[in-house]
Design an enzyme around this catalytic site. Structure first.
Site, short mmCIF file in Angstrom:
data_model
loop_
_atom_site.label_atom_id
_atom_site.label_comp_id
_atom_site.label_asym_id
_atom_site.label_seq_id
_atom_site.Cartn_x
_atom_site.Cartn_y
_atom_site.Cartn_z
N ARG A 84 -6.09 63.04 22.75
CA ARG A 84 -5.43 62.29 23.74
C ARG A 84 -5.83 62.87 25.00
O ARG A 84 -4.96 62.65 26.28
CB ARG A 84 -3.82 62.24 23.67
CG ARG A 84 -3.41 61.93 22.22
CD ARG A 84 -3.93 60.47 21.64
NE ARG A 84 -3.24 59.32 22.35
CZ ARG A 84 -2.25 58.76 21.91
NH1 ARG A 84 -1.58 59.17 20.98
NH2 ARG A 84 -2.00 57.71 22.53
N ARG A 104 -3.32 59.20 29.74
CA ARG A 104 -2.10 59.95 29.85
C ARG A 104 -1.89 60.75 31.16
O ARG A 104 -0.86 60.75 31.82
CB ARG A 104 -1.75 60.52 28.54
CG ARG A 104 -1.51 59.73 27.20
CD ARG A 104 -1.38 60.51 26.14
NE ARG A 104 -0.24 60.17 25.27
CZ ARG A 104 0.36 60.57 24.25
NH1 ARG A 104 0.09 61.91 24.05
NH2 ARG A 104 1.20 59.98 23.55
N ASP A 119 -7.91 52.60 20.98
CA ASP A 119 -6.84 52.90 20.23
C ASP A 119 -6.77 52.56 18.65
O ASP A 119 -7.74 51.69 18.35
CB ASP A 119 -5.49 52.08 20.91
CG ASP A 119 -4.23 52.65 20.28
OD1 ASP A 119 -3.78 53.66 21.22
OD2 ASP A 119 -3.62 52.32 19.29
N TYR A 134 2.26 50.93 10.89
CA TYR A 134 2.29 49.85 12.12
C TYR A 134 2.43 48.44 11.71
O TYR A 134 3.17 47.75 12.38
CB TYR A 134 1.12 50.10 13.03
CG TYR A 134 1.46 51.29 14.07
CD1 TYR A 134 2.42 51.38 14.89
CD2 TYR A 134 0.59 52.42 13.82
CE1 TYR A 134 2.65 52.24 15.74
CE2 TYR A 134 0.89 53.68 14.50
CZ TYR A 134 1.66 53.65 15.73
OH TYR A 134 2.24 54.46 16.55
O1 CP3 Z 1 -8.15 60.49 24.50
C1 CP3 Z 1 -8.05 60.22 23.46
O2 CP3 Z 1 -7.68 60.61 22.34
C2 CP3 Z 1 -8.85 58.80 23.07
C3 CP3 Z 1 -7.75 57.72 23.35
C4 CP3 Z 1 -6.70 57.50 22.50
C5 CP3 Z 1 -5.65 56.46 22.74
N1 CP3 Z 1 -4.97 56.34 21.60
C6 CP3 Z 1 -5.59 55.85 24.15
C7 CP3 Z 1 -3.93 55.49 24.33
C8 CP3 Z 1 -6.50 57.59 21.04
C9 CP3 Z 1 -7.40 58.50 20.28
C10 CP3 Z 1 -5.46 57.15 20.47
C11 CP3 Z 1 -5.05 57.08 19.26
C12 CP3 Z 1 -3.74 56.82 18.59
N2 CP3 Z 1 -2.88 55.74 19.25
C13 CP3 Z 1 -2.82 57.41 17.62
C14 CP3 Z 1 -3.23 58.72 16.87
C15 CP3 Z 1 -3.12 59.76 17.67
C16 CP3 Z 1 -1.66 60.55 17.68
O3 CP3 Z 1 -1.11 60.37 18.77
O4 CP3 Z 1 -0.98 60.55 16.83
C17 CP3 Z 1 -1.78 56.59 17.78
C18 CP3 Z 1 -0.30 57.00 16.87
C19 CP3 Z 1 -1.91 55.42 18.28
C20 CP3 Z 1 -0.79 54.41 18.62
C21 CP3 Z 1 -0.19 54.39 20.02
N3 CP3 Z 1 -1.03 54.00 21.31
C22 CP3 Z 1 0.83 54.65 20.58
C23 CP3 Z 1 2.13 55.38 20.02
C24 CP3 Z 1 1.13 54.59 22.28
C25 CP3 Z 1 2.08 54.47 23.17
C26 CP3 Z 1 2.50 55.78 23.67
C27 CP3 Z 1 1.47 57.03 24.10
O5 CP3 Z 1 1.25 57.22 25.07
O6 CP3 Z 1 1.01 57.58 23.19
C28 CP3 Z 1 -0.49 54.05 22.21
C29 CP3 Z 1 -0.83 53.78 23.89
C30 CP3 Z 1 -1.86 54.62 24.04
N4 CP3 Z 1 -3.13 54.90 23.54
C31 CP3 Z 1 -2.20 55.12 25.46
C32 CP3 Z 1 -3.44 55.69 25.72
C33 CP3 Z 1 -4.11 56.56 26.72
C34 CP3 Z 1 -0.98 54.98 26.66
C35 CP3 Z 1 -1.12 53.76 27.41
C36 CP3 Z 1 -1.02 53.60 28.93
O7 CP3 Z 1 0.02 54.24 29.42
O8 CP3 Z 1 -2.13 53.64 29.51
#
Ligand code: CP3
Length: 346
Positions: free
Chosen positions: A31, A35, A81, A157
């Site tokens: 991540r 973020r 994502d 999900y």
């Molecule tokens: O930097 C990276 O790793 C690349 C981008 C990436 C995102 N999501 C962007 C994102 C990756 C690899 C993911 C994977 C992901 N998404 C997972 C597996 C990794 C883990 O954390 O266990 C999961 C479970 C998700 C599902 C998901 N997406 C959730 C639960 C959320 C909300 C809360 C959060 O911030 O994690 C997201 C949104 C998300 N995906 C954001 C980002 C940058 C935040 C959205 C924003 O506020 O811009």
């Protein structure tokens, strides 16, 4: 000029994933894109939100490269994502600001599954386009990681409609309707294999499978409903190194020995010394507690030293034990990365 760029190429992470000795330990952060970076928020705020960013290849490429420039990591991970797969199968998600993902429709019955399809790789062309643009713009500076969710995590999900404290709806199905569960897991697996293959064709240098909800299953169900499908994905992809990260499933590590992957991701509850003896032929990734980055610089340095020591001379890719938390100070993240580089050099 081109030859010069090729010579400069930092392929530490690829060599470590293949089990080779490297001059220092490579580092990236789960991540890392988004973020924590104000530069990411500025790009996202210039659009309608997260989904538009994911679906606009030029902008997705831009935020993919930000952590390479700003943090100094040894790999980029494509900005997307794990939830694009259920969407390509026919289940649209919404990203609710400050709350996370939400699926307005979920899967509860055979009829719901009938309405879904195996994702057609062309459905996710915006991801492949973003990979191609990123590769061109990176110009060989660091490798690019592609990724997907593990079938069990995606299944959760699709059944729950979002995050959950207990995942009881998804877990219930594994007892009440095994056939339905396997049918959906099969469709997700097939969709994911096509998707990852296309990511590699588009330029991804390595892949990671995120099983974020691995830890909620009893161990028998984990083998039966998660590892089995992860294993099928790993068998289908032969061209690039794959990392499997099963968050919370420390009890499943012995069974991961036989999976056709190069690297096993460890969370911060997992013991690197034990993992070293379990996986003499695999690279290990991880596993500093993300909360260590709330500590002082001295604490970060000593915790990093301890982590590196625990992995010893085993092939290792440094990372946190899960994604970096959104309120972490980017300066502390940078310091962690510098510590890994400095303390692991020999
Ligand atoms: O930097 C990276 O790793 C690349 C981008 C990436 C995102 N999501 C962007 C994102 C990756 C690899 C993911 C994977 C992901 N998404 C997972 C597996 C990794 C883990 O954390 O266990 C999961 C479970 C998700 C599902 C998901 N997406 C959730 C639960 C959320 C909300 C809360 C959060 O911030 O994690 C997201 C949104 C998300 N995906 C954001 C980002 C940058 C935040 C959205 C924003 O506020 O811009």
């Amino acid at each position: 000029m081109r030859i010069f760029a090729a010579m400069l190429k930092n392929d530490l992470i690829l060599r470590a994933a293949r089990g080779e000795k490297t001059e220092r330990t490579p580092i990236w952060l789960m991540r890392q894109a988004g973020r924590i970076l104000p530069e990411y928020r500025a790009v996202r705020n210039s659009l309608s939100g997260f989904k538009e960013l994911v679906e606009t290849p030029e902008r997705a490429a831009e935020v993919t490269i930000q952590p390479v420039d700003i943090l100094g990591v040894d790999a980029a991970i494509i900005f997307s994502d794990i939830l694009v797969i259920p969407e390509a199968m026919g289940l649209t998600y919404e990203m609710v600001e400050k709350k996370g993902p939400h699926f307005p429709k979920t899967v509860q019955s055979k009829a719901d599954i009938k309405a879904l399809k195996i994702a057609d790789p062309s459905d996710l062309s915006y991801v492949y386009e973003a990979i191609k643009i990123t590769k061109t713009e990176l110009n060989g500076r660091v490798p690019l990681i592609g990724f997907a969710g593990a079938p069990w995590t995606i299944f959760s999900y699709m059944i729950e409609g979002g995050g959950s404290k207990t995942f009881s709806k998804a877990r219930r199905l594994l007892y009440s309707d095994t056939e339905l569960a396997d049918q959906l897991l099969n469709m997700i697996t097939e969709s994911t294999i096509g998707y990852l293959k296309k990511q590699v064709e588009s330029g991804a240098d390595m892949l990671q499978i995120f099983d974020s909800w691995a830890g909620v299953l009893p161990s028998e169900h984990y083998s039966r409903f998660s590892l089995k499908y992860i294993s099928r994905i790993c068998d289908a992809i032969n061209d690039v190194p794959i990392t499997v990260f099963a968050k919370g499933a420390w009890w499943a590590l012995p069974e991961m020995k036989d999976i056709n992957c190069h690297t096993v991701g460890l969370d911060w509850n997992m013991n690197p010394e034990e993992a070293r003896s379990l996986f003499p032929n695999k690279t290990l990734q991880g596993n500093l507690d993300p909360c260590a980055l709330y500590g002082s610089l001295d604490t970060i340095k000593s915790e990093t030293q301890k982590m590196l020591h625990a992995f010893g001379d085993h092939p290792h890719i440094a990372n946190l034990g899960h994604g970096v938390y959104p309120d972490t100070d980017p300066e502390k993240v940078k310091y962690f990365i510098e510590c890994v580089k400095e303390l692991s050099s020999h």
